[in-house]
Design an enzyme around this catalytic site. Structure first.
Site, PDB file in Angstrom:
ATOM      1  N   LYS A  42       7.467 -35.917 -59.336  1.00 17.63           N
ATOM      2  CA  LYS A  42       7.278 -37.303 -58.843  1.00 17.63           C
ATOM      3  C   LYS A  42       6.082 -37.997 -59.518  1.00 17.63           C
ATOM      4  O   LYS A  42       6.087 -39.107 -59.930  1.00 17.63           O
ATOM      5  CB  LYS A  42       7.318 -37.659 -57.355  1.00 17.63           C
ATOM      6  N   GLY A  43       4.834 -37.409 -59.431  1.00 11.52           N
ATOM      7  CA  GLY A  43       3.634 -37.720 -60.077  1.00 11.52           C
ATOM      8  C   GLY A  43       3.977 -37.782 -61.792  1.00 11.52           C
ATOM      9  O   GLY A  43       3.424 -38.991 -62.228  1.00 11.52           O
ATOM     10  N   ASN A 186      12.147 -46.229 -50.275  1.00 10.77           N
ATOM     11  CA  ASN A 186      13.359 -46.534 -50.369  1.00 10.77           C
ATOM     12  C   ASN A 186      13.893 -46.813 -49.130  1.00 10.77           C
ATOM     13  O   ASN A 186      13.228 -46.756 -47.971  1.00 10.77           O
ATOM     14  CB  ASN A 186      13.833 -45.641 -51.313  1.00 10.77           C
ATOM     15  N   GLY A 223      18.246 -49.339 -54.408  1.00 11.37           N
ATOM     16  CA  GLY A 223      18.930 -48.816 -55.453  1.00 11.37           C
ATOM     17  C   GLY A 223      19.559 -49.987 -56.267  1.00 11.37           C
ATOM     18  O   GLY A 223      18.863 -51.156 -56.648  1.00 11.37           O
ATOM     19  N   ASP A 247      22.498 -40.572 -63.884  1.00 12.10           N
ATOM     20  CA  ASP A 247      21.616 -39.647 -62.877  1.00 12.10           C
ATOM     21  C   ASP A 247      20.565 -40.407 -62.087  1.00 12.10           C
ATOM     22  O   ASP A 247      19.690 -41.181 -63.064  1.00 12.10           O
ATOM     23  CB  ASP A 247      21.217 -38.561 -63.812  1.00 12.10           C
ATOM     24  N   ASP A 253      10.817 -43.139 -59.173  1.00 14.12           N
ATOM     25  CA  ASP A 253       9.542 -42.930 -59.887  1.00 14.12           C
ATOM     26  C   ASP A 253       9.340 -43.716 -61.070  1.00 14.12           C
ATOM     27  O   ASP A 253       8.220 -44.476 -61.108  1.00 14.12           O
ATOM     28  CB  ASP A 253       9.461 -41.469 -60.382  1.00 14.12           C
ATOM     29  N   ALA A 283      16.385 -45.756 -66.177  1.00 13.71           N
ATOM     30  CA  ALA A 283      16.112 -44.381 -65.528  1.00 13.71           C
ATOM     31  C   ALA A 283      17.372 -43.863 -65.248  1.00 13.71           C
ATOM     32  O   ALA A 283      17.628 -42.703 -65.572  1.00 13.71           O
ATOM     33  CB  ALA A 283      14.936 -44.152 -64.669  1.00 13.71           C
ATOM     34  N   GLY A 288      18.332 -36.446 -66.227  1.00 12.32           N
ATOM     35  CA  GLY A 288      17.023 -35.811 -66.182  1.00 12.32           C
ATOM     36  C   GLY A 288      16.096 -36.822 -65.697  1.00 12.32           C
ATOM     37  O   GLY A 288      16.285 -37.916 -65.828  1.00 12.32           O
TER      38      GLY A 288
END
Ligand code: RIB
Length: 293
Positions: A42-43, A186, A223, A247, A253, A283, A288
């Site tokens: 995540k970072g 979230n 979302g 995905d 992130d 994203a 990925g």
């Protein structure tokens, strides 16, 4: 450190992603399809998103003194992330095993490895060296909470801004939550934190308002249903752009990284959320956690 600087404190992983028809039941084996190996955590995902949004983030993290750690640092450098402060430690680099169904929903298991080797005192000392008014520190929770807690205190005491993405959900000290500006959660994380059910945008607005009693400002992501912002000027809902979802890994992130980059550049919270929504929408359109280099 100069006004507008961005520090991203958090995890870095090697992600192994497999596309599947459906997620397996306990004890079941399913055959998957396409597989990708990439840089995640995540970072690191947030640092890359911030760099793609125009910041030059300084990444505070730990990877192993192994070839995977070296590969991750090379990837991050190529995206324009400053990795000069990343520690190389005597643990294996973190890994994440990810399955993604055809609807884009994912399941993730993380072996934290080097991420758990980060310690509060050295990170507090680096943050204190880099902190100052106008500096933003963005963190999530795949590293020890004590490290994030220490960094939050230092950046806030120096007049900087602390942005906390409470992901993955875990219990954190109320003093750390109180410094978050914003707290980014979230639906699931917000439900767990507030002990309430979120079934609609109206529910999310109520929960965001409640969470504002515990943080300086709140950003609750939904979302495809957009985002709710709660701050001193009220509670608002912003819509997300409708896009084809391949995905969802790393979408939150990308949102947080772009948001923090915009805040560091001086944007209002609302404008920063708009940037986050654009980054999140982009994203979900690739497999990925990070785009291809
Ligand atoms: O948020 C997505 C990330 O979670 C993946 O990149 C994986 O490494 C896990 O940390």
């Amino acid at each position: 450190m100069t006004n507008g600087a961005l520090l991203v404190l958090g995890s870095a992983n090697r992600d192994y992603t497999v596309v599947i028809e459906r997620h397996p039941m306990p004890g079941e084996t399913v055959l998957g399809g396409e597989a990708v190996v990439g840089t995640g955590g995540k970072g690191s995902n947030q640092a890359v998103a911030a760099a793609r949004a125009g910041a030059k983030p300084i990444f505070l993290a730990a990877v192993g003194a192994d070839s995977t750690g070296a590969d991750i640092l090379r990837d991050l450098d190529s995206f324009g992330v400053d990795t000069s402060r990343v520690e190389r430690v005597a643990h294996a680099t973190g890994i994440a095993l990810i399955t993604v169904s055809h609807s884009g929903e994912n399941s993730i298991v993380v072996a934290a490895g080097a991420n758990q080797a980060l310690e509060a005192a050295p990170i507090a000392s680096v943050v204190s060296e880099l902190a100052g008014p106008g500096v933003v520190l963005l963190a999530q929770l795949e590293i020890p909470v004590a490290v994030v807690d220490a960094a939050a205190s230092v950046i806030s005491a120096a007049g900087g801004r602390f942005v906390l993405n409470l992901s993955p959900f875990t219990t954190v000290p109320p003093r750390m939550l109180a410094l978050a500006d914003p707290l980014v959660v979230n639906e699931t994380e917000a439900s767990e934190l507030s002990n309430s059910i979120i079934d609609s945008i109206a529910d999310a607005q109520v929960v965001a308002g409640r969470l504002l009693e515990r943080s300086r400002s709140v950003v609750l992501t939904l979302g495809g249903d957009g985002t709710v912002i709660a701050d001193s000027s009220g509670v608002v809902h912003l819509h997300a752009r409708r896009v084809e979802v391949i995905d969802t890994t790393g979408a939150g992130d990308a949102f947080a990284g772009a948001l923090a980059a915009a805040l560091a550049a001086g944007a209002t919270l609302r404008d920063a959320v708009e940037k986050g929504l654009d980054a999140g929408a982009e994203a979900v359109q690739h497999l990925g956690a990070q785009p291809s280099l």
